[in-house]
Design a protein around this motif. Sequence first.
Motif, mmCIF file in Angstrom:
data_model
loop_
_atom_site.group_PDB
_atom_site.id
_atom_site.type_symbol
_atom_site.label_atom_id
_atom_site.label_comp_id
_atom_site.label_asym_id
_atom_site.label_seq_id
_atom_site.Cartn_x
_atom_site.Cartn_y
_atom_site.Cartn_z
ATOM 1 N N GLU A 40 3.144 3.566 -16.121
ATOM 2 C CA GLU A 40 3.198 4.940 -15.638
ATOM 3 C C GLU A 40 1.910 5.679 -16.010
ATOM 4 O O GLU A 40 1.464 5.631 -17.152
ATOM 5 N N ARG A 41 1.299 6.326 -15.005
ATOM 6 C CA ARG A 41 0.056 7.101 -15.136
ATOM 7 C C ARG A 41 -1.119 6.273 -15.672
ATOM 8 O O ARG A 41 -2.084 6.824 -16.222
ATOM 9 N N ALA A 42 -1.051 4.956 -15.527
ATOM 10 C CA ALA A 42 -2.149 4.094 -15.986
ATOM 11 C C ALA A 42 -3.395 4.334 -15.139
ATOM 12 O O ALA A 42 -3.310 4.630 -13.953
ATOM 13 N N LYS A 43 -4.548 4.213 -15.765
ATOM 14 C CA LYS A 43 -5.826 4.370 -15.074
ATOM 15 C C LYS A 43 -6.366 2.975 -14.769
ATOM 16 O O LYS A 43 -6.977 2.340 -15.619
ATOM 17 N N ALA B 109 -1.459 -10.622 -8.768
ATOM 18 C CA ALA B 109 -0.701 -10.239 -9.967
ATOM 19 C C ALA B 109 0.785 -10.115 -9.638
ATOM 20 O O ALA B 109 1.163 -9.763 -8.530
ATOM 21 N N ASN B 110 1.624 -10.420 -10.626
ATOM 22 C CA ASN B 110 3.069 -10.271 -10.491
ATOM 23 C C ASN B 110 3.447 -8.931 -11.107
ATOM 24 O O ASN B 110 3.435 -8.764 -12.320
ATOM 25 N N LEU B 111 3.764 -7.956 -10.226
ATOM 26 C CA LEU B 111 4.144 -6.620 -10.653
ATOM 27 C C LEU B 111 5.557 -6.294 -10.166
ATOM 28 O O LEU B 111 5.880 -5.150 -9.886
ATOM 29 N N ILE B 112 6.405 -7.306 -10.079
ATOM 30 C CA ILE B 112 7.774 -7.115 -9.610
ATOM 31 C C ILE B 112 8.479 -6.104 -10.513
ATOM 32 O O ILE B 112 8.507 -6.261 -11.735
ATOM 33 N N GLY B 113 9.020 -5.051 -9.888
ATOM 34 C CA GLY B 113 9.778 -4.053 -10.624
ATOM 35 C C GLY B 113 8.973 -3.213 -11.604
ATOM 36 O O GLY B 113 9.546 -2.475 -12.401
ATOM 37 N N ALA B 114 7.647 -3.302 -11.557
ATOM 38 C CA ALA B 114 6.811 -2.538 -12.480
ATOM 39 C C ALA B 114 6.874 -1.047 -12.162
ATOM 40 O O ALA B 114 7.059 -0.649 -11.020
ATOM 41 N N ASN B 115 6.728 -0.218 -13.196
ATOM 42 C CA ASN B 115 6.703 1.233 -13.021
ATOM 43 C C ASN B 115 5.249 1.687 -13.026
ATOM 44 O O ASN B 115 4.602 1.703 -14.069
ATOM 45 N N LEU B 116 4.759 2.061 -11.830
ATOM 46 C CA LEU B 116 3.389 2.541 -11.670
ATOM 47 C C LEU B 116 3.399 3.990 -11.185
ATOM 48 O O LEU B 116 2.486 4.438 -10.499
ATOM 49 N N THR B 117 4.414 4.729 -11.559
ATOM 50 C CA THR B 117 4.536 6.130 -11.163
ATOM 51 C C THR B 117 3.287 6.897 -11.585
ATOM 52 O O THR B 117 2.896 6.851 -12.754
ATOM 53 N N GLY B 118 2.649 7.561 -10.617
ATOM 54 C CA GLY B 118 1.472 8.376 -10.902
ATOM 55 C C GLY B 118 0.244 7.606 -11.351
ATOM 56 O O GLY B 118 -0.743 8.201 -11.781
ATOM 57 N N ARG C 214 7.205 -6.319 -5.363
ATOM 58 C CA ARG C 214 8.579 -6.180 -4.864
ATOM 59 C C ARG C 214 9.385 -5.289 -5.815
ATOM 60 O O ARG C 214 9.447 -5.543 -7.018
ATOM 61 N N GLY C 215 9.962 -4.214 -5.256
ATOM 62 C CA GLY C 215 10.785 -3.310 -6.045
ATOM 63 C C GLY C 215 10.011 -2.459 -7.044
ATOM 64 O O GLY C 215 10.609 -1.793 -7.885
ATOM 65 N N ALA C 216 8.690 -2.458 -6.961
ATOM 66 C CA ALA C 216 7.873 -1.663 -7.884
ATOM 67 C C ALA C 216 8.021 -0.173 -7.577
ATOM 68 O O ALA C 216 8.312 0.226 -6.451
ATOM 69 N N ILE C 217 7.829 0.651 -8.588
ATOM 70 C CA ILE C 217 7.909 2.097 -8.442
ATOM 71 C C ILE C 217 6.483 2.643 -8.480
ATOM 72 O O ILE C 217 5.814 2.572 -9.514
ATOM 73 N N LEU D 215 7.173 4.068 -2.756
ATOM 74 C CA LEU D 215 5.843 4.680 -2.666
ATOM 75 C C LEU D 215 5.953 6.136 -2.218
ATOM 76 O O LEU D 215 5.062 6.674 -1.576
ATOM 77 N N THR D 216 7.040 6.785 -2.569
ATOM 78 C CA THR D 216 7.260 8.177 -2.183
ATOM 79 C C THR D 216 6.096 9.035 -2.658
ATOM 80 O O THR D 216 5.751 9.017 -3.839
ATOM 81 N N GLY D 217 5.476 9.751 -1.709
ATOM 82 C CA GLY D 217 4.383 10.662 -2.051
ATOM 83 C C GLY D 217 3.114 9.990 -2.526
ATOM 84 O O GLY D 217 2.204 10.655 -3.021
ATOM 85 N N ALA D 218 3.003 8.679 -2.365
ATOM 86 C CA ALA D 218 1.797 7.962 -2.792
ATOM 87 C C ALA D 218 0.623 8.280 -1.873
ATOM 88 O O ALA D 218 0.796 8.593 -0.696
ATOM 89 N N ASN D 219 -0.591 8.209 -2.414
ATOM 90 C CA ASN D 219 -1.803 8.435 -1.633
ATOM 91 C C ASN D 219 -2.444 7.085 -1.343
ATOM 92 O O ASN D 219 -3.007 6.454 -2.227
#
Length: 183
Positions: free
Chosen positions: A12-15, A24-33, A47-50, A71-75
């Motif tokens: 979350e909020r990672a730069k 990369a395997n980012l299944i179900g990872a939280n990348l919010t913001g 798959r299923g990532a946020i 990807l709600t609201g993603a740029n």
Amino acid sequence: LESAILERANLERAKLGGANLERANLIGANLTGANLTGANLTGAILRGAILRGAILEGANLRGANLESANLTGANLTGAYLESAYLESANLESANLTGAYLTGAYLTGANLESAILRGTNLTNANLRGANLTGANLESANLTDAYLESANLTGANLESANLTGAYLTGANLTDAKGLPKKIYE
């Protein structure tokens, strides 16, 4: 981070601007913001990532698997998503201005109120996709498959629908429809 296993990781909020996350395997990872501007996610599995509100401007997601990703609201301005797999992905209110989705698989995807101005959707599969209120101004939908898609209230001003397959599509209150729609 090429081929890294980050399944269900909290990013979350990672730069991660410019990061190499190819395959990369980012299944179900939280990348919010998270900031993934210009990142290389070619062939990544999300798959299923946020990715709510994530910044993916100019990111390379060619062939990436984003099935059921949020990807709600993603740029995704200018992002490369050729042949990406986005079945049942949630892209509500996402900004895909000038993105490249040639041959992308968006069956059942939610693109309600998404901004797709100037987006290239040539040969994209949007069967059953929800494009209610989406802005597709000047989008290229040449040979796109839009069977049973919901385009209620969508803006199709100057969109190229040459060869688009629209059988069963809902175009109620769609704006800017060309005088002749090809099937």
